[in-house]
Scaffold this motif. Structure first.
Motif, short mmCIF file in Angstrom:
data_model
loop_
_atom_site.label_atom_id
_atom_site.label_comp_id
_atom_site.label_asym_id
_atom_site.label_seq_id
_atom_site.Cartn_x
_atom_site.Cartn_y
_atom_site.Cartn_z
N LEU A 130 35.01 -22.24 -43.41
CA LEU A 130 36.12 -21.32 -43.61
C LEU A 130 37.47 -22.01 -43.40
CD1 LEU A 130 34.76 -18.05 -41.99
CD2 LEU A 130 35.15 -18.51 -44.41
N GLY A 131 37.54 -22.90 -42.43
CA GLY A 131 38.77 -23.65 -42.19
C GLY A 131 39.13 -24.53 -43.37
N CYS A 132 38.16 -25.27 -43.88
CA CYS A 132 38.41 -26.14 -45.04
C CYS A 132 38.77 -25.32 -46.27
CB CYS A 132 37.17 -26.99 -45.33
SG CYS A 132 36.86 -28.24 -44.07
N PHE A 133 38.06 -24.22 -46.46
CA PHE A 133 38.34 -23.36 -47.59
C PHE A 133 39.74 -22.76 -47.48
CE2 PHE A 133 38.01 -19.26 -49.86
CZ PHE A 133 37.68 -19.75 -51.12
N GLY A 134 40.12 -22.36 -46.29
CA GLY A 134 41.46 -21.79 -46.07
C GLY A 134 42.56 -22.81 -46.34
N VAL A 135 42.36 -24.04 -45.91
CA VAL A 135 43.35 -25.09 -46.18
C VAL A 135 43.45 -25.34 -47.68
CG1 VAL A 135 43.78 -27.57 -45.91
CG2 VAL A 135 43.14 -26.20 -43.93
N ALA A 136 42.33 -25.39 -48.37
CA ALA A 136 42.34 -25.62 -49.81
C ALA A 136 43.04 -24.48 -50.55
CB ALA A 136 40.91 -25.79 -50.33
N VAL A 137 42.76 -23.25 -50.17
CA VAL A 137 43.41 -22.11 -50.81
C VAL A 137 44.90 -22.11 -50.51
CG1 VAL A 137 43.57 -19.58 -50.77
CG2 VAL A 137 41.35 -20.68 -50.93
N GLY A 138 45.27 -22.41 -49.28
CA GLY A 138 46.69 -22.46 -48.92
C GLY A 138 47.44 -23.52 -49.70
N LEU A 139 46.86 -24.70 -49.82
CA LEU A 139 47.51 -25.76 -50.60
C LEU A 139 47.60 -25.39 -52.07
CD1 LEU A 139 46.00 -28.96 -48.96
CD2 LEU A 139 48.35 -28.12 -48.80
N ALA A 140 46.57 -24.75 -52.59
CA ALA A 140 46.59 -24.35 -54.00
C ALA A 140 47.68 -23.30 -54.24
CB ALA A 140 45.23 -23.81 -54.42
N LEU A 141 47.78 -22.32 -53.35
CA LEU A 141 48.83 -21.31 -53.50
C LEU A 141 50.22 -21.93 -53.38
CD1 LEU A 141 47.29 -18.34 -51.49
CD2 LEU A 141 47.63 -18.47 -53.96
N LEU A 142 50.38 -22.80 -52.43
CA LEU A 142 51.66 -23.47 -52.25
C LEU A 142 52.00 -24.33 -53.46
CD1 LEU A 142 53.86 -23.76 -50.09
CD2 LEU A 142 52.65 -25.76 -49.26
N TYR A 143 51.01 -24.97 -54.01
CA TYR A 143 51.18 -25.85 -55.17
C TYR A 143 51.59 -25.06 -56.40
CZ TYR A 143 49.93 -29.18 -58.82
OH TYR A 143 49.94 -29.99 -59.91
N TYR A 144 50.90 -23.97 -56.67
CA TYR A 144 51.16 -23.22 -57.90
C TYR A 144 52.35 -22.27 -57.81
CZ TYR A 144 46.92 -25.09 -59.86
OH TYR A 144 45.97 -25.94 -60.34
N TYR A 145 52.60 -21.72 -56.64
CA TYR A 145 53.68 -20.76 -56.50
C TYR A 145 54.89 -21.32 -55.76
CZ TYR A 145 50.27 -17.43 -58.16
OH TYR A 145 49.33 -16.78 -58.91
N GLY A 146 54.83 -22.57 -55.40
CA GLY A 146 55.95 -23.18 -54.68
C GLY A 146 57.06 -23.60 -55.63
N ASP A 147 58.14 -24.08 -55.07
CA ASP A 147 59.29 -24.54 -55.84
C ASP A 147 58.90 -25.78 -56.63
OD1 ASP A 147 61.81 -24.84 -56.83
OD2 ASP A 147 62.69 -25.57 -54.95
N SER A 148 59.21 -25.81 -57.92
CA SER A 148 58.79 -26.93 -58.76
C SER A 148 59.56 -28.21 -58.41
CB SER A 148 58.97 -26.59 -60.23
OG SER A 148 60.34 -26.35 -60.52
#
Length: 184
Positions: A130-148
């Motif tokens: 769950l920790g690894c999955f949470g980090v991966a999801v967080g990075l993906a969200l930050l990557y796609y919805y973050g400032d370009s």
């Protein structure tokens, strides 16, 4: 030499009465199976007696287990068959079944333990996953919805990560980085 089903039932009776998995529903299923499929083992009157909800389940089960050996070897065998059908986990944890597995394997390895260990992916447990999955999801969200502007260079990293992947994944990641380079 193998014990008869009669002897096995006498040895397993105490375990079955004490086992919490032998609940009212399971005892009713066993009684119904013995009554409907083998009415010569349990007639309707006996089945009604063993399904009486006014009597505690442990008492009914103990009476059933005491009644079956008097009916003969076939009744004991059919009880084991019904138990195997309706509660496989209870059936395989019976003392006579455990002892039979241990004596059948002279090397001392227990097949049930080997089968359970075969399906274990890692020994770190679900929280690690769950920790690894949470980090991966967080990075993906930050990557796609973050400032370009902040992550503009990070997209180029995808081209480098494609090195160890298969041909189709490599082409997809490289084309994604090329498309993003052209847009801004």
């Amino acid at each position: 030499m193998a014990d008869s089903y009669h002897d096995q039932l006498l040895k397993d009776s105490q375990f079955l009465v004490a086992d919490k998995r032998m609940d009212t529903e399971l005892v009713d299923k066993l009684v119904l199976q013995l009554n409907r499929i083998y009415p010569q083992i349990l007639n309707d009157k006996e089945a009604h007696k063993f399904r009486n909800l006014d009597v505690p389940t442990g008492v009914r089960l103990a009476e059933l287990l005491a009644h079956l050996p008097a009916k003969g070897e076939e009744a004991c065998q059919e009880f084991y068959r019904a138990l195997h059908i309706h509660a496989e986990d209870v059936y395989f944890s019976l003392p006579t079944r455990v002892r039979r597995r241990e004596t059948a394997d002279p090397t001392g390895t227990n097949n049930a333990v080997v089968l359970r260990e075969r399906f274990v992916l890692n020994d770190r447990g679900p929280w690690f996953f769950l920790g690894c999955f949470g980090v991966a999801v967080g990075l993906a969200l930050l990557y796609y919805y973050g400032d370009s502007k902040v992550f503009g260079e990070a997209r180029k990293v995808l081209g480098i990560t494609a090195v160890g992947l298969g041909m189709q994944a490599k082409e997809l990641l490289i084309s994604y980085t090329d498309d993003t380079d052209r847009k801004p």
